[in-house]
Design a protein around this motif. Structure first.
Motif, PDB file in Angstrom:
ATOM      1  N   LEU A  28      43.901  54.754 -69.589  1.00 50.06           N
ATOM      2  CA  LEU A  28      42.937  54.974 -69.446  1.00 50.06           C
ATOM      3  C   LEU A  28      42.029  54.509 -70.490  1.00 50.06           C
ATOM      4  O   LEU A  28      40.780  55.102 -70.831  1.00 50.06           O
ATOM      5  CB  LEU A  28      43.414  56.580 -70.272  1.00 50.06           C
ATOM      6  N   ASN A  32      37.869  53.924 -69.532  1.00 49.87           N
ATOM      7  CA  ASN A  32      37.109  54.424 -71.073  1.00 49.87           C
ATOM      8  C   ASN A  32      36.011  53.180 -71.348  1.00 49.87           C
ATOM      9  O   ASN A  32      35.500  53.119 -71.650  1.00 49.87           O
ATOM     10  CB  ASN A  32      37.944  54.955 -72.057  1.00 49.87           C
ATOM     11  N   ASP A  52      45.732  62.407 -64.395  1.00 48.56           N
ATOM     12  CA  ASP A  52      44.863  62.430 -65.158  1.00 48.56           C
ATOM     13  C   ASP A  52      43.945  60.964 -65.038  1.00 48.56           C
ATOM     14  O   ASP A  52      42.548  61.234 -65.623  1.00 48.56           O
ATOM     15  CB  ASP A  52      45.830  61.549 -66.235  1.00 48.56           C
ATOM     16  N   TYR A  56      39.365  61.611 -64.708  1.00 48.76           N
ATOM     17  CA  TYR A  56      38.747  60.722 -66.455  1.00 48.76           C
ATOM     18  C   TYR A  56      38.482  60.032 -65.571  1.00 48.76           C
ATOM     19  O   TYR A  56      36.564  60.108 -65.762  1.00 48.76           O
ATOM     20  CB  TYR A  56      39.969  60.336 -66.684  1.00 48.76           C
TER      21      TYR A  56
END
Length: 257
Positions: A28, A32, A52, A56
């Protein structure tokens, strides 16, 4: 990765690589980071993609394709192989060699499309050959050498000596071979062993491993091509692409006498 990089270069794209070692938190964070770098697309190669990850990436608005054992559980762009058919064909191959007591060592117990398809392919091959399914011959481990070793060791210590073992990962299959040897059995003379993926070590180890070849280079190449099409808003006929496989015959499987 080679397939991804080479096709990207053909279309004048540069690749940013984020290796996360299957750590979800790091995955994750990497997504980002890639968003901050304003990448145009993402190819996510991971053992287990989850909601997730998908949410995202989708919230970032970045086109993405996925190569993962769980990817086809979701409505996303994926590249994979025909796991049910591949497992069926290898099981049938072992049966045609005269093996009826075939251990099936799966590299995961997760309830995903991939695991369900592989188990279904194994069961179908047995059913069509009128071989009764024996639950005691099914083991769940992991993808590592150690996991394959432990799975075969457990079988043998339970007094179960299969005529053949089909392990759904090459490193785990090599672990299974060594466990059999350590328990005093010869491979393939006493127990034939087959793997899955055809990684480099499969043809370097002795006995050379009979296995299911997956086109890993092509999977990467197709995945990056899909992303480029999404970036360019080109039409994609299917969200889920399956590539062909083949059985590679080597030394670890012989006919049953």
């Amino acid at each position: 990765l080679n397939g991804i990089e080479e096709v990207a270069k053909m279309y004048d794209y540069e690749i940013l690589l984020a290796n996360t070692y299957s750590d979800k938190e790091q995955e994750l964070k990497s997504i980002n980071l890639l968003r901050a770098k304003q990448v145009e697309g993402i190819v996510m190669v991971c053992w287990k993609v989850e909601e997730d990850h998908i949410n995202y990436i989708q919230n970032c608005g970045i086109p993405a394709t996925y190569i993962s054992k769980t990817a086809r559980d979701y409505d996303i762009y994926t590249v994979s192989t025909s796991n049910k058919e591949a497992t069926y064909d290898m099981t049938k191959y072992l049966i045609d060699k005269g093996h009826e007591e075939i251990a099936f060592i799966m590299t995961s117990k997760d309830d995903t499309v991939l695991e369900r398809e592989r188990l279904s392919g194994y069961e179908q091959a047995l059913n069509e050959s009128n071989i009764k399914l024996d639950e005691s011959l099914i083991k769940y481990g992991g993808t590592t050498y150690e996991a394959g070793y432990e799975s075969m060791k457990e079988l043998l210590e339970e007094g179960i000596v299969p005529q053949a073992a089909f392990v759904t990962g090459d490193e785990a299959a090599i672990g299974a071979i060594n466990a059999a040897c350590d328990k005093g059995y010869k491979v393939p003379e006493d127990i034939s062993v087959a793997g899955f993926n055809d990684v480099k070590i499969a043809k370097m180890y002795r006995p050379k491993l009979t296995t299911v070849y997956q086109p890993l280079y092509d999977m990467g190449a197709v995945a990056i091509r899909m992303v480029i099409k999404l970036i360019n808003k080109e039409h994609l006929e299917s969200k889920k692409i399956e590539l062909p496989y083949k059985i590679i015959e080597r030394e670890s499987v012989i006919p049953r006498k």
